[in-house]
Design a protein around this motif. Structure first.
Motif, PDB file in Angstrom:
ATOM      1  N   SER A  19      -0.600   3.493   1.273  1.00 38.96           N
ATOM      2  CA  SER A  19       0.799   3.230   1.595  1.00 38.96           C
ATOM      3  C   SER A  19       1.103   1.735   1.616  1.00 38.96           C
ATOM      4  CB  SER A  19       1.171   3.865   2.939  1.00 38.96           C
ATOM      5  OG  SER A  19       0.338   3.406   3.971  1.00 38.96           O
ATOM      6  N   VAL A  20       0.117   0.920   1.971  1.00 40.57           N
ATOM      7  CA  VAL A  20       0.312  -0.536   1.939  1.00 40.57           C
ATOM      8  C   VAL A  20       0.477  -0.991   0.489  1.00 40.57           C
ATOM      9  CG1 VAL A  20      -0.713  -2.773   2.469  1.00 40.57           C
ATOM     10  CG2 VAL A  20      -0.965  -0.899   4.092  1.00 40.57           C
ATOM     11  N   GLN A  21      -0.374  -0.491  -0.379  1.00 42.41           N
ATOM     12  CA  GLN A  21      -0.252  -0.832  -1.794  1.00 42.41           C
ATOM     13  C   GLN A  21       1.096  -0.418  -2.364  1.00 42.41           C
ATOM     14  OE1 GLN A  21      -3.811   0.740  -3.891  1.00 42.41           O
ATOM     15  NE2 GLN A  21      -3.982  -1.342  -4.677  1.00 42.41           N
ATOM     16  N   ASN A  22       1.546   0.775  -1.994  1.00 45.30           N
ATOM     17  CA  ASN A  22       2.816   1.275  -2.511  1.00 45.30           C
ATOM     18  C   ASN A  22       3.989   0.407  -2.072  1.00 45.30           C
ATOM     19  OD1 ASN A  22       1.604   3.393  -3.848  1.00 45.30           O
ATOM     20  ND2 ASN A  22       1.881   4.839  -2.159  1.00 45.30           N
ATOM     21  N   MET A  23       3.991  -0.016  -0.801  1.00 45.53           N
ATOM     22  CA  MET A  23       5.089  -0.849  -0.317  1.00 45.53           C
ATOM     23  C   MET A  23       5.050  -2.227  -0.954  1.00 45.53           C
ATOM     24  SD  MET A  23       7.853  -1.030   1.432  1.00 45.53           S
ATOM     25  CE  MET A  23       8.086  -0.016   2.907  1.00 45.53           C
ATOM     26  N   LEU A  24       3.866  -2.777  -1.154  1.00 47.48           N
ATOM     27  CA  LEU A  24       3.761  -4.070  -1.828  1.00 47.48           C
ATOM     28  C   LEU A  24       4.316  -3.970  -3.246  1.00 47.48           C
ATOM     29  CD1 LEU A  24       0.246  -5.259  -0.630  1.00 47.48           C
ATOM     30  CD2 LEU A  24       2.426  -6.394  -0.148  1.00 47.48           C
ATOM     31  N   HIS A 188       3.735  -0.512  11.646  1.00 43.76           N
ATOM     32  CA  HIS A 188       3.388  -0.301  10.249  1.00 43.76           C
ATOM     33  C   HIS A 188       4.538  -0.763   9.352  1.00 43.76           C
ATOM     34  CE1 HIS A 188      -0.324   2.096  10.682  1.00 43.76           C
ATOM     35  NE2 HIS A 188       0.212   2.486  11.823  1.00 43.76           N
ATOM     36  N   PRO A 189       4.475  -1.968   8.806  1.00 42.72           N
ATOM     37  CA  PRO A 189       5.558  -2.395   7.911  1.00 42.72           C
ATOM     38  C   PRO A 189       5.667  -1.518   6.675  1.00 42.72           C
ATOM     39  CG  PRO A 189       3.722  -3.953   7.858  1.00 42.72           C
ATOM     40  CD  PRO A 189       3.463  -3.012   8.982  1.00 42.72           C
ATOM     41  N   GLU A 190       4.548  -0.945   6.249  1.00 41.16           N
ATOM     42  CA  GLU A 190       4.564  -0.108   5.042  1.00 41.16           C
ATOM     43  C   GLU A 190       5.280   1.212   5.254  1.00 41.16           C
ATOM     44  OE1 GLU A 190       0.868   1.311   7.209  1.00 41.16           O
ATOM     45  OE2 GLU A 190       2.034  -0.529   7.021  1.00 41.16           O
ATOM     46  N   LYS A 191       5.600   1.544   6.523  1.00 43.86           N
ATOM     47  CA  LYS A 191       6.327   2.768   6.846  1.00 43.86           C
ATOM     48  C   LYS A 191       7.689   2.469   7.472  1.00 43.86           C
ATOM     49  CE  LYS A 191       2.092   5.419   7.740  1.00 43.86           C
ATOM     50  NZ  LYS A 191       1.346   6.229   8.742  1.00 43.86           N
ATOM     51  N   SER A 192       8.096   1.203   7.416  1.00 42.68           N
ATOM     52  CA  SER A 192       9.272   0.764   8.183  1.00 42.68           C
ATOM     53  C   SER A 192      10.469   0.400   7.321  1.00 42.68           C
ATOM     54  CB  SER A 192       8.881  -0.417   9.084  1.00 42.68           C
ATOM     55  OG  SER A 192       7.887  -0.030  10.003  1.00 42.68           O
ATOM     56  N   HIS A 193      10.553   0.962   6.123  1.00 41.88           N
ATOM     57  CA  HIS A 193      11.729   0.836   5.266  1.00 41.88           C
ATOM     58  C   HIS A 193      12.178  -0.619   5.101  1.00 41.88           C
ATOM     59  CE1 HIS A 193      11.533   5.086   5.390  1.00 41.88           C
ATOM     60  NE2 HIS A 193      12.045   5.228   6.599  1.00 41.88           N
ATOM     61  N   LYS A 194      13.458  -0.900   5.279  1.00 40.49           N
ATOM     62  CA  LYS A 194      13.983  -2.216   4.891  1.00 40.49           C
ATOM     63  C   LYS A 194      13.398  -3.356   5.715  1.00 40.49           C
ATOM     64  CE  LYS A 194      18.213  -2.090   7.742  1.00 40.49           C
ATOM     65  NZ  LYS A 194      19.694  -2.254   7.712  1.00 40.49           N
ATOM     66  N   PHE A 195      13.156  -3.126   7.010  1.00 37.03           N
ATOM     67  CA  PHE A 195      12.607  -4.213   7.821  1.00 37.03           C
ATOM     68  C   PHE A 195      11.141  -4.455   7.480  1.00 37.03           C
ATOM     69  CE2 PHE A 195      16.097  -2.732  10.748  1.00 37.03           C
ATOM     70  CZ  PHE A 195      16.898  -3.848  10.560  1.00 37.03           C
ATOM     71  N   GLY A 196      10.423  -3.391   7.177  1.00 37.54           N
ATOM     72  CA  GLY A 196       9.043  -3.550   6.744  1.00 37.54           C
ATOM     73  C   GLY A 196       8.957  -4.262   5.408  1.00 37.54           C
ATOM     74  N   MET A 197       9.867  -3.929   4.516  1.00 38.02           N
ATOM     75  CA  MET A 197       9.920  -4.608   3.220  1.00 38.02           C
ATOM     76  C   MET A 197      10.217  -6.086   3.408  1.00 38.02           C
ATOM     77  SD  MET A 197      11.956  -1.749   0.923  1.00 38.02           S
ATOM     78  CE  MET A 197      11.895  -2.729  -0.582  1.00 38.02           C
ATOM     79  N   GLN A 198      11.128  -6.395   4.322  1.00 39.72           N
ATOM     80  CA  GLN A 198      11.464  -7.795   4.565  1.00 39.72           C
ATOM     81  C   GLN A 198      10.256  -8.566   5.091  1.00 39.72           C
ATOM     82  OE1 GLN A 198      14.730  -9.600   4.269  1.00 39.72           O
ATOM     83  NE2 GLN A 198      13.074 -11.100   4.266  1.00 39.72           N
TER      84      GLN A 198
END
Length: 209
Positions: A19-24, A188-198
């Motif tokens: 999930s970390v890879q996917n968000m990156l 978990h930023p990788e599960k936190s949508h827009k704020f995690g992406m930021q």
């Protein structure tokens, strides 16, 4: 610039890597799993994910034989590192969850969450992480930024200057810690949508690529 960042996700057998890879990838950064010394030492940024118990995590990290190269990268080459969830707790001196010392890079400790019956443990779900300092990693985030948490132990810093984020769950704890080029977040930023992406986009800003 993001697509040129060499982000290495440390693969030591105790991390939520996919999930970390996917968000990156969603924020435009190519990443790779770091399983060797060359993977670590050629990276511009390091991410230390983590799920499971403290002793299991620190044991797996040491058994991976990657730690000397991680320390070389972080302390000699000054490569920024981001610990996530258990990965953040491993940066501290230790945890009530286990008996094995942590990395001790930040003067903090993970304590068992103890609340009255109105607060469920583990602390699971969305909650606010309030930025305490104005640095690159907190850019664009604000007092209402919500992130996804899953944890039964909470970190408290011995020095206020190491607090990056704070969260209230019947008690205020450090949901983010930092020192120099070392960063950690309990959520978990990788599960936190827009704020995690930021937050991950902000972390990419530390790259020298």
């Amino acid at each position: 610039m993001n697509s040129l960042c060499k982000v290495a996700i440390i693969d030591y057998g105790a991390g939520n890597i996919g999930s970390v890879q996917n968000m990156l990838k969603r924020v435009g950064a190519e990443s790779r799993l770091a399983k060797s010394s060359s993977d670590i030492l050629s990276a511009n940024l390091l991410i230390l994910p983590g799920v499971g118990s403290f002793d299991h995590g620190i044991t797996k990290l040491r058994e991976s034989k990657l730690l000397p190269y991680i320390e070389e990268a972080v302390f000699e080459k000054k490569v920024p590192i981001l610990g996530i969830c258990l990965g953040m707790q491993l940066l501290t001196k230790g945890s009530d969850e286990g008996s094995i010392p942590g990395l001790g890079w930040i003067d903090a400790h993970a304590y068992k969450i103890e609340r009255d019956d109105s607060y469920r443990v583990p602390h699971m779900g969305w909650n606010i992480a309030k930025p305490i300092v104005d640095i690159e990693l907190t850019k664009g985030l604000h007092d209402a930024a919500r992130f996804y948490f899953v944890h039964s132990y909470e970190v408290h810093c011995n020095n206020a200057e190491n607090i990056l984020f704070e969260t209230n769950y019947g008690n205020t704890f450090s949901s983010g810690i930092y020192k120099d080029n070392i960063f950690g977040v309990q959520f978990h930023p990788e599960k936190s949508h827009k704020f995690g992406m930021q937050l991950l986009e902000n972390f990419l800003g530390y790259s020298h690529a």
